[in-house]
Design a protein around this motif. Structure first.
Motif, PDB file in Angstrom:
ATOM      1  N   SER A 213      96.601  15.377  53.304  1.00  0.00           N
ATOM      2  CA  SER A 213      97.756  15.271  52.407  1.00  0.00           C
ATOM      3  C   SER A 213      97.383  15.701  50.996  1.00  0.00           C
ATOM      4  CB  SER A 213      98.276  13.831  52.399  1.00  0.00           C
ATOM      5  OG  SER A 213      98.717  13.435  53.690  1.00  0.00           O
ATOM      6  N   ARG A 214      96.168  15.373  50.577  1.00  0.00           N
ATOM      7  CA  ARG A 214      95.733  15.753  49.234  1.00  0.00           C
ATOM      8  C   ARG A 214      95.625  17.273  49.112  1.00  0.00           C
ATOM      9  NH1 ARG A 214      91.986  12.463  48.999  1.00  0.00           N
ATOM     10  NH2 ARG A 214      90.219  13.752  49.661  1.00  0.00           N
ATOM     11  N   ALA A 215      95.125  17.940  50.156  1.00  0.00           N
ATOM     12  CA  ALA A 215      95.010  19.400  50.134  1.00  0.00           C
ATOM     13  C   ALA A 215      96.388  20.059  50.120  1.00  0.00           C
ATOM     14  CB  ALA A 215      94.203  19.876  51.337  1.00  0.00           C
ATOM     15  N   VAL A 250     104.724  14.396  51.764  1.00  0.00           N
ATOM     16  CA  VAL A 250     103.794  14.739  50.693  1.00  0.00           C
ATOM     17  C   VAL A 250     104.520  14.822  49.352  1.00  0.00           C
ATOM     18  CG1 VAL A 250     102.182  16.489  49.860  1.00  0.00           C
ATOM     19  CG2 VAL A 250     102.259  15.926  52.291  1.00  0.00           C
ATOM     20  N   CYS A 251     105.721  15.376  49.339  1.00  0.00           N
ATOM     21  CA  CYS A 251     106.477  15.461  48.096  1.00  0.00           C
ATOM     22  C   CYS A 251     106.801  14.077  47.549  1.00  0.00           C
ATOM     23  CB  CYS A 251     107.767  16.248  48.316  1.00  0.00           C
ATOM     24  SG  CYS A 251     107.508  18.013  48.574  1.00  0.00           S
ATOM     25  N   ASP A 252     107.103  13.153  48.441  1.00  0.00           N
ATOM     26  CA  ASP A 252     107.362  11.789  47.998  1.00  0.00           C
ATOM     27  C   ASP A 252     106.121  11.183  47.354  1.00  0.00           C
ATOM     28  OD1 ASP A 252     109.121   9.314  48.032  1.00  0.00           O
ATOM     29  OD2 ASP A 252     107.396   8.593  49.193  1.00  0.00           O
ATOM     30  N   ARG A 253     104.967  11.522  47.878  1.00  0.00           N
ATOM     31  CA  ARG A 253     103.718  11.015  47.275  1.00  0.00           C
ATOM     32  C   ARG A 253     103.474  11.664  45.912  1.00  0.00           C
ATOM     33  NH1 ARG A 253     100.886   8.644  45.059  1.00  0.00           N
ATOM     34  NH2 ARG A 253      98.863   7.686  45.543  1.00  0.00           N
ATOM     35  N   ILE A 254     103.811  12.928  45.768  1.00  0.00           N
ATOM     36  CA  ILE A 254     103.628  13.599  44.478  1.00  0.00           C
ATOM     37  C   ILE A 254     104.566  13.000  43.425  1.00  0.00           C
ATOM     38  CG2 ILE A 254     103.853  15.809  43.280  1.00  0.00           C
ATOM     39  CD1 ILE A 254     103.042  17.199  45.848  1.00  0.00           C
ATOM     40  N   ARG A 255     105.768  12.645  43.830  1.00  0.00           N
ATOM     41  CA  ARG A 255     106.728  12.096  42.872  1.00  0.00           C
ATOM     42  C   ARG A 255     106.291  10.744  42.340  1.00  0.00           C
ATOM     43  NH1 ARG A 255     110.464  13.745  47.080  1.00  0.00           N
ATOM     44  NH2 ARG A 255     111.291  15.827  46.596  1.00  0.00           N
TER      45      ARG A 255
END
Length: 477
Positions: A213-215, A250-255
């Protein structure tokens, strides 16, 4: 050949005296700024004093005790000072001061000394740098970068300009500056000293535990940040070759990352809007009154004025100026709030249906109508409604909110722009989530109701309401 001659002619022109110009500026001030100006006047003018409240204590515009001159000692403090032996300076230096410890009468530490000191972002970063084993040159470079950060925590200044401020010999190399920047970026909070939003988010990606997910988050932030901001999940999935569900995760984690790490520090005080006028319904009628909290509690000191008039001479022209300025200030206070109240009452009389039924009942209103009713100039109405607020049962509104131009409907009746914005909001709220309405479809619905509005006007009103476009509403649904 033309001749030169002198002619004297008289003409009438309108000019504003300096005092009248100053009165116009005072009328345009917000009530908080005006109250601060009056407090300054009370501190400088001996003929002005705070008006005493019901409990006998001098009260300011906020209802709290205040001195007529800021920094003036109270009677108790003056008694303490006079009781100190002039030959013993120790008690003076150990007394209450900006850096000393204040103690109550019983010897205990004052409650003011127990209050926590607000920590700014620079202070927080300097505290971390001070515990690192750094050479003086490296510490100076890191501290210079910290001092160059803005309130958001970003480094907007180029590194070479940061180095020029230090005047180090020899000048720092690009490698040294890069190392100093990396050192500051490693401090808490994560994301500080970034030079762009993408870099700020990249500095925080270490918080994502899953390596895959980080990549993926790194690819999105570094290459597809605009697509992420547009919430185009399907577009990201197509570009990255991932499933929409995976991209959404992943976008939810970035937000959850913080794009402005500097906002965690600094002043915790929140600036609240203090209404100038209070509106409420009493026995079926709308009542308008001034907010006592914004009216400066100031009065004329008749004792000083009588003493001055009794012993007046040609050598005290400054005191005569203070006397005239005090009377002028009191007239300004009375006329300012009287004008605000008259304008607010005229607005409520014309917009009472808005208070009863909401934005859909807002009538078209221009400054000239209020000016004619109150008997003042349109420019005066404009200044009165600038930075002035009205508290109503349905919310707090700026006085300018009640003015809007008229839009003629198909049947010839006038409708305000505020009412049309309210109708657009109702139409969007009633739309089906799986099939949001475009601006063109909203325009057609308005036309069916007899309101001929251009599509670009609908787009402008929708943006004023902070409602996303049809594409973003569809993706969100």
């Amino acid at each position: 050949m033309g001749s030169m001659d002198l002619r004297a002619e008289s003409r009438q022109t309108q000019t504003l005296s300096p005092r009248l110009q100053h009165a116009v500026r005072l009328l345009q001030m917000s009530s908080l700024d005006f109250a601060a100006m009056v407090r300054d006047k009370m501190g400088q003018n001996p003929f002005l004093e705070p008006e005493e409240g019901e409990d006998g204590e001098a009260a300011t515009d906020s209802g709290e005790a205040d001195t007529a001159a800021e920094g003036a000692p109270s009677e108790a403090e003056a008694a303490d000072v006079t009781s100190i032996d002039p030959g013993d300076d120790r008690e003076i230096w150990q007394g209450e001061g900006p850096g000393g410890t204040r103690r109550a009468e019983d010897g205990e530490i004052s409650a003011l000394d127990m209050m926590a000191v607000e920590t700014t972002l620079n202070m927080h970063l300097h505290e971390q740098l001070n515990v690192l084993p750094l050479e003086p040159r490296d510490r100076a470079l890191a501290q210079a970068i910290v001092e160059s950060l803005d309130d958001d925590g970003y480094l907007r200044t180029p590194l070479d300009e940061v180095a020029e401020v230090l005047n180090l010999e020899p000048p720092p190399s690009p490698t040294e500056l890069s190392i100093a920047l990396k050192r500051v970026q490693s401090l808490d909070p994560a994301g500080v000293a970034a030079r762009s939003v993408a870099e700020c988010l990249q500095l925080q990606l270490s918080k994502i535990d899953c390596a895959a997910s980080r990549a993926l988050a790194e690819r999105i932030v570094s290459r597809h940040l605009h697509t992420l901001a547009a919430k185009d999940v399907n577009g990201l999935a197509h570009q990255l070759g991932e499933t929409p569900a995976r991209i959404e995760e992943v976008c939810d984690r970035i937000r959850r990352l913080d794009p402005r790490p500097g906002w965690r520090f600094g002043s915790s005080q929140v600036a609240y809007v203090v209404p100038d006028v209070l509106v409420k319904r009493v026995r079926g009628q709308w009542s308008v009154q001034l907010n006592p909290a914004v009216v400066p509690r100031v009065r004329f000191n008749h004792v000083y004025a009588e003493l001055f008039q009794r012993h007046r001479s040609t050598h005290n022209g400054e005191m005569a100026g203070h006397l005239q300025d005090a009377r002028w200030t009191l007239r300004n206070v009375e006329q300012r709030f009287s004008t605000i109240l008259d304008v607010a009452q005229a607005i409520v009389r014309r917009q009472r249906h808005f208070l009863e039924y909401g934005p859909m009942a807002m009538k078209p209103l221009v400054l000239r109508e209020i000016a004619d009713e109150v008997g003042i100039h349109e420019s005066t109405v404009s200044r009165v409604t600038n930075n002035k607020y009205m508290a109503t049962p349905i919310g707090v509104f700026e006085l300018k909110y009640f003015f809007s131009r008229a839009m003629i409907s198909a049947n010839g009746s006038a409708c305000s722009a505020t009412a049309i914005r309210g109708l657009i909001k109702d139409i969007i709220e009633a739309e089906r989530p799986e099939r949001p309405l475009s601006d063109a479809e909203i325009t057609r619905q308005l036309a069916q109701q007899g309101l001929v509005v251009a599509r670009r006007t609908v787009t402008k009103y929708r943006q004023m309401l902070r409602i996303e476009s049809v594409e973003r509403r569809r993706r969100h649904s």
